[in-house]
Design an enzyme around this catalytic site. Structure first.
Site, PDB file in Angstrom:
ATOM      1  N   CYS A 284     -28.785  33.809  -4.888  1.00 11.46           N
ATOM      2  CA  CYS A 284     -29.231  32.703  -4.033  1.00 11.46           C
ATOM      3  C   CYS A 284     -28.058  32.185  -3.196  1.00 11.46           C
ATOM      4  O   CYS A 284     -28.189  31.972  -1.984  1.00 11.46           O
ATOM      5  CB  CYS A 284     -29.812  31.578  -4.900  1.00 11.46           C
ATOM      6  SG  CYS A 284     -30.477  30.214  -3.940  1.00 11.46           S
ATOM      7  N   CYS A 285     -26.895  31.999  -3.850  1.00 15.98           N
ATOM      8  CA  CYS A 285     -25.706  31.539  -3.112  1.00 15.98           C
ATOM      9  C   CYS A 285     -25.326  32.548  -2.033  1.00 15.98           C
ATOM     10  O   CYS A 285     -24.871  32.164  -0.954  1.00 15.98           O
ATOM     11  CB  CYS A 285     -24.527  31.341  -4.061  1.00 15.98           C
ATOM     12  SG  CYS A 285     -24.579  29.809  -5.002  1.00 15.98           S
ATOM     13  N   CYS A 367     -25.559  21.997  -3.028  1.00 14.84           N
ATOM     14  CA  CYS A 367     -27.007  21.933  -2.908  1.00 14.84           C
ATOM     15  C   CYS A 367     -27.574  20.959  -3.951  1.00 14.84           C
ATOM     16  O   CYS A 367     -27.081  20.885  -5.083  1.00 14.84           O
ATOM     17  CB  CYS A 367     -27.614  23.307  -3.137  1.00 14.84           C
ATOM     18  SG  CYS A 367     -27.261  24.478  -1.823  1.00 14.84           S
ATOM     19  N   CYS A 370     -28.461  22.052  -7.593  1.00 18.83           N
ATOM     20  CA  CYS A 370     -27.357  22.662  -8.346  1.00 18.83           C
ATOM     21  C   CYS A 370     -26.164  21.718  -8.500  1.00 18.83           C
ATOM     22  O   CYS A 370     -25.065  22.150  -8.822  1.00 18.83           O
ATOM     23  CB  CYS A 370     -26.906  23.945  -7.664  1.00 18.83           C
ATOM     24  SG  CYS A 370     -28.206  25.166  -7.533  1.00 18.83           S
ATOM     25  N   CYS A 395     -19.238  29.417  -5.711  1.00 15.12           N
ATOM     26  CA  CYS A 395     -20.467  29.909  -5.076  1.00 15.12           C
ATOM     27  C   CYS A 395     -20.249  31.226  -4.354  1.00 15.12           C
ATOM     28  O   CYS A 395     -21.206  31.875  -3.953  1.00 15.12           O
ATOM     29  CB  CYS A 395     -20.997  28.886  -4.087  1.00 15.12           C
ATOM     30  SG  CYS A 395     -19.860  28.548  -2.745  1.00 15.12           S
TER      31      CYS A 395
HETATM   32  S1  SF4 Z   1     -25.996  26.097  -4.790  1.00 18.59           S
HETATM   33 FE1  SF4 Z   1     -27.995  26.515  -5.768  1.00 18.59          FE
HETATM   34  S2  SF4 Z   1     -29.573  26.258  -4.207  1.00 18.59           S
HETATM   35 FE2  SF4 Z   1     -27.559  26.340  -3.190  1.00 18.59          FE
HETATM   36  S3  SF4 Z   1     -27.359  28.427  -2.602  1.00 18.59           S
HETATM   37 FE3  SF4 Z   1     -26.353  28.282  -4.585  1.00 18.59          FE
HETATM   38  S4  SF4 Z   1     -27.923  28.686  -6.144  1.00 18.59           S
HETATM   39 FE4  SF4 Z   1     -28.964  28.396  -4.156  1.00 18.59          FE
END
Ligand code: SF4
Length: 415
Positions: A284-285, A367, A370, A395
């Site tokens: 996701c990151c 985010c 998170c 991240c």
């Molecule tokens: S911090 Fe969380 S929501 Fe944001 S990109 Fe990374 S995993 Fe995804």
């Protein structure tokens, strides 16, 4: 058209757009000078170049030069050498992106073109068929002794240009001791003076980033301030983004994740699928942050961050200036040796707008799903991905392919 680089025909990653063609939503484009500003402000594009006539006045390029990744100079006839002079002028002005010569050039002119600063030659298909790749390769290696004698220090133009291409790490050596004695404003100003090309500062609207933004905007430095809108930011962060633009009357450029991979990820793992595993979280990151950052930094000479060495164990070795070997750019961390207390004091003194979340215990802001507030005694970044156990979690924005924060070694021979 065929593209010659390093004596070989190579694939062209750039798309040349006529004025009547609309900007595509991705990729690298070459546009006319009249459209440069619009293209450069389009966050969807990976990189922007311009094509110009060989009679163009270099002053007309000046407002965009630091942000352009490529300049393509037309050669209407092989007997017309004005493009060579223009290339020399642009290199003298500090342009560090790709210089391309387009037109009916021949292999006989190749070395001269390189000596003037060109990286690539674009020729019509009929000329490519006539001369063939082998002739361009032969021309590249046909340096004469007299040609070499004109080069100070005995190095050929090609060797000097290769050295210049890898010269960024030596900037690190020059900057590091000088920056150490300066405050934030002077660090950024000196970096802007010494680093040619485009510089980008990325903000996530934490308190450190707000202080850097204040310094860039109030000094009017030619450094782009940009952010990655992951789509999962806190409402407070969005409000601060708007408030910051209003306070300094400047726009903060945004880049966004690409729609297709994000849709695929959400379809497969769910909207909050990043909680399920470290792999999912990293994926996701990557989609929401790392890939957009790569587009943002394409063609950039230096990247400014708000990293501090005492933010976490993982960041304790962060230096004021480093060479990011993965991205091949200078990475400037002008707050690396600042403490949080010093930054809080400076933002209060200068009335810099800060994120309301800080007052609620959110010391590091990312985010919304998170990030949580930290408890007394916890490290500043303990609230990030708090369900993971790895003490050095990041991240991926500042992590190299080897999993370490990017402080890559300088290319051989550059020190
Ligand atoms: S911090 Fe969380 S929501 Fe944001 S990109 Fe990374 S995993 Fe995804």
């Amino acid at each position: 058209m065929a593209l010659v680089s390093d004596g070989a025909f190579i694939a062209d990653e750039w798309r040349r757009l006529a004025d009547e063609e609309s900007l595509p939503g991705f990729g690298k484009v070459i546009v006319s000078l009249a459209r440069a500003a619009a293209a450069l402000d389009d966050p969807r594009l990976a990189a922007v170049g311009v094509y110009i006539a060989n009679t163009a006045d270099p002053k007309t390029l000046a407002p965009h030069l630091s942000r352009l990744a490529l300049v393509d100079i037309a050669f209407p006839a092989f007997t017309d050498g004005r493009g060579f002079s223009l290339a020399r002028l642009l290199r003298r002005e500090g342009f560090s992106g790709e210089l391309r010569a387009s037109g009916r050039l021949t292999p006989d002119q190749y070395l001269h073109a390189i000596g003037c600063g060109f990286d690539a030659i674009e020729i019509p298909d009929d000329l490519a068929a006539h001369h063939g790749e082998a002739n361009w390769a032969k021309a590249l290696h046909a340096r004469s002794l007299s040609y070499q004698r004109g080069i100070p220090g005995g190095a050929s133009i090609l060797e000097q240009r290769r050295h210049a291409h890898h010269a960024k790490p030596s900037l690190v050596d020059i900057l590091a001791p000088r920056l150490a004695a300066l405050d934030l404003d002077h660090r950024l100003r000196l970096a802007r003076e010494l680093i040619p090309g485009r510089i980008v500062f990325t903000t996530s609207f934490g308190i450190e980033d707000q202080l850097v933004t204040h310094s860039i905007f109030t000094q009017g430095l030619d450094i782009d301030v940009a952010t990655i809108d992951t789509g999962r930011l806190f409402e407070e962060t969005i409000e601060l983004w708007e408030k910051t633009e209003a306070r300094y009357a400047r726009r903060i450029h945004a880049v966004f994740p690409q729609a297709a991979p994000l849709a695929d990820f959400v379809a497969e793992h769910g909207i909050n699928g990043f909680y399920r595993s470290v792999e999912n979280r990293k994926a996701c990151c990557h989609i929401r942050k790392v890939e957009p950052l790569s587009r943002l930094l394409a063609g950039v000479s230096a990247w400014v961050t708000g990293l501090r060495a005492d933010q976490s164990q993982a960041r304790e070795a962060v230096g004021l200036v480093e060479f990011d070997a993965g991205r091949k750019l200078v990475k400037l961390n002008p707050l690396a040796d600042y403490t949080r207390e010093a930054i809080v004091a400076a933002t209060e003194e200068l009335s810099v707008p800060v994120n309301d979340l800080h007052a609620k215990g959110f010391l590091s802001i990312g985010c919304a799903p998170c990030t949580r507030a930290v408890q007394p005694g916890e490290s500043e970044r303990a609230g990030r991905w708090w369900w993971e156990e790895d003490e050095k979690k990041e991240c991926g924005l500042h992590v190299g392919p080897d999993g370490r924060l990017t402080r890559g070694p300088a290319p051989e021979g550059s020190r």
